[in-house]
Design an enzyme around this catalytic site. Structure first.
Site, short mmCIF file in Angstrom:
data_model
loop_
_atom_site.label_atom_id
_atom_site.label_comp_id
_atom_site.label_asym_id
_atom_site.label_seq_id
_atom_site.Cartn_x
_atom_site.Cartn_y
_atom_site.Cartn_z
CG HIS A 1 -0.13 0.08 2.50
ND1 HIS A 1 0.53 -1.01 3.02
CD2 HIS A 1 0.15 1.12 3.32
CE1 HIS A 1 1.16 -0.65 4.12
NE2 HIS A 1 0.95 0.65 4.32
CG HIS B 1 0.13 5.79 2.70
ND1 HIS B 1 -1.16 5.30 2.73
CD2 HIS B 1 0.79 5.21 3.73
CE1 HIS B 1 -1.27 4.46 3.75
NE2 HIS B 1 -0.10 4.39 4.37
#
Length: 149
Positions: A57, A72
């Site tokens: 992620h 992110h």
């Protein structure tokens, strides 16, 4: 001077638009955020450098000047345990700006109840070190997000 370019196509919402107080409060660092298009896509390297952190992620690329840029992908997406994310490079790899790093689907992230809004953050930087920070508007992969001196 490092120019950090967009790893995603979408709409710039700025850090204030991130539904997470750690990012919106710039506690991780200054930068901006992108609300990505809702289709399977690839997140690309925002600078030339070495991948020093790699998760399904999120990833960090450090450039030749020692500037670490965190991408992110979504908020609370660590809770998806990598589902829906495909790593295309490994920690320690040298990447070039625009090189695909992670394949993911922002629509699937949203369907799983998470926000796909993606912060792009200058790690260990002061807000004063950044210039020309985009806070709104449409952005395509490779468009300048901010400069870092």
């Amino acid at each position: 001077m490092t120019t950090v370019t967009s790893p995603l196509t979408g709409k710039v919402v700025g850090l204030a638009g991130v539904p997470d107080p750690v990012f919106s409060g710039a506690m991780v660092g200054p930068g901006t955020a992108i609300d990505p298009v809702r289709e399977q896509t690839e997140a690309v390297a925002p600078v030339d450098g070495v991948v020093v952190s790699m998760h399904p992620h999120a990833f960090v690329v450090v450039d030749a000047d020692g500037h670490g840029v965190l991408t992110h992908l979504g908020i609370d997406t660590v809770q998806l345990n990598g589902e829906g994310f495909e790593l295309l490079v490994s920690k320690g790899d040298t990447v070039t700006r625009g090189q695909a790093v992670i394949k993911w689907d922002p629509a699937a992230v949203e369907a799983a109840g998470k926000s796909p809004i993606s912060p792009i953050v200058a790690l260990e930087a002061s807000a004063e070190a950044l210039g020309s920070v985009l806070e709104d508007g449409a952005v395509a992969v490779g468009d300048a997000l901010f400069t870092w001196s």
